[in-house]
Write an enzyme that holds these catalytic residues in place. Structure first.
Site, PDB file in Angstrom:
ATOM      1  N   SER A   1      49.624  -9.835  69.606  1.00 27.84           N
ATOM      2  CA  SER A   1      48.639  -9.397  68.619  1.00 27.84           C
ATOM      3  C   SER A   1      47.276  -9.181  69.257  1.00 27.84           C
ATOM      4  O   SER A   1      46.549  -8.245  68.912  1.00 27.84           O
ATOM      5  CB  SER A   1      48.536 -10.421  67.477  1.00 27.84           C
TER       6      SER A   1
ATOM      7  N   TYR B   1      51.452 -14.227  69.314  1.00 31.45           N
ATOM      8  CA  TYR B   1      49.992 -14.336  69.352  1.00 31.45           C
ATOM      9  C   TYR B   1      49.432 -13.490  70.492  1.00 31.45           C
ATOM     10  O   TYR B   1      48.487 -12.712  70.295  1.00 31.45           O
ATOM     11  CB  TYR B   1      49.586 -15.799  69.528  1.00 31.45           C
TER      12      TYR B   1
ATOM     13  N   SER C   1      40.748 -12.493  72.571  1.00 31.56           N
ATOM     14  CA  SER C   1      41.373 -13.580  73.331  1.00 31.56           C
ATOM     15  C   SER C   1      41.876 -13.148  74.707  1.00 31.56           C
ATOM     16  O   SER C   1      42.464 -12.082  74.876  1.00 31.56           O
ATOM     17  CB  SER C   1      42.532 -14.215  72.567  1.00 31.56           C
TER      18      SER C   1
END
Length: 321
Positions: free
Chosen positions: A204, A201, A188
């Protein structure tokens, strides 16, 4: 020798700006180099996936499901993994993958946050097919962080997003080394851009990028690592419905309603095409890569527009209408 430069605040700043100026001066050459690499990669022959074995986590929906279909069209054997839930579509995904061209599909239920279950599904895949060629670490969750929510509730984010990729990678490496295989990790763009409300998020995904960039040095050239950094892809994870089923902030609008998104099928195809051409870094949509440049060279500018743009958009997501 260099301590005098770095200990003095003026010379320390001066060295930075001199290097920045040098970078700008050679930037045309760097852009040409990037263009050459891009053009050359388009002519690079695709890896023949016929008869090869691909293991995909988080394959019951979203990009994991669509990547399974892309590999199936290329004739790959598939082992697809997802957590066992009443609404799981893993068996249906396996059936469709067979229809699209996969000679055999093994579907396995497992929790990627549990080390022993990761060991088991890697072992089961190799026992069933005899070898392993690609490991696609795709499983992940994306609750929206807020300081108003008990932070302990976000522990599964790191367990699934980080350890849920590291565990299967650890057990798969001996098998991938034998086949000169590949590891594909969905890390991501949030791990680089640190968008507001991403919180745990983002952390991570940043951890994934750091881990796999380091791992490259240990496993190369036997194993190739492709790090995927995506923007907003129109899957269920960016919907308001998804947010209501998480511990994080609940949205009233889909993220795709206010942010530019990419179609998931086009994204899955771009990822698998890139992997099969040997790409080690894949960013979709492509414009996200330009934001990486801004973020690292001009962090204050990045924080300024991120705060204005993302914060105002997030208000729309919460208010609905």
């Amino acid at each position: 020798m260099y301590e005098a430069c770095f200990n003095n605040s003026f010379t320390n700043e001066l060295v930075f700006y001199i290097l920045l100026l040098v970078l700008f001066l050679i930037s045309p050459l760097l852009f040409v180099w990037e263009l050459i690499i891009t053009v050359r990669s388009s002519f690079r022959p695709n890896e023949n996936m016929s008869g090869k074995v691909v293991l995909i986590t988080g394959a019951s929906s979203g990009l994991g499901e669509l990547m399974a279909y892309e590999y199936a069209k290329r004739g790959a054997y598939l082992a697809i993994v997802a957590i066992k839930e009443p609404e799981s579509r893993l068996e249906q995904v396996a059936h469709k993958a067979r229809e699209l061209g996969s000679p055999d599909v093994l579907f396995l239920f497992a929790d990627v946050s549990k080390m022993e279950e990761c060991r088991m599904f890697v072992d089961d895949t190799v026992k069933h097919f005899g070898h392993l060629d690609h490991l696609v670490c795709n499983a992940g969750i994306g609750p929206i962080y807020s300081i108003d929510i008990d932070v302990s509730k976000f522990e599964p984010v790191m367990d699934i997003n980080f350890w849920g990729s590291v565990y299967p990678t650890h057990f798969a490496i001996p098998h991938l080394t034998k086949t000169n295989g590949k590891i594909i990790v969905n890390a991501s763009s949030s791990g680089v851009l640190n968008v507001p409300k991403g919180g745990v998020y983002n952390a991570s995904k940043a951890a994934l990028i750091s881990f796999y960039e380091s791992l490259r040095h240990e496993v190369s050239p036997k194993v190739t690592i492709s790090i995927v950094t995506l923007g907003f892809i129109k899957t269920n994870i960016i919907t308001a419905k998804y947010s209501t089923n998480t511990v994080g902030v609940h949205l009233r609008n889909d993220i795709g309603a206010v942010y530019p998104t990419m179609a998931p099928d086009a994204c899955a195809k771009a990822i698998v095409d890139g992997v099969c051409k040997g790409a080690t870094s894949i960013t979709q949509p492509r414009f996200i890569k330009a934001l990486f440049f801004v973020k690292f060279l001009f962090p204050e500018v990045h924080r300024f527009y991120a705060n204005i743009y993302f914060s105002s958009m997030f208000d729309k997501l919460q208010k609905g209408g």
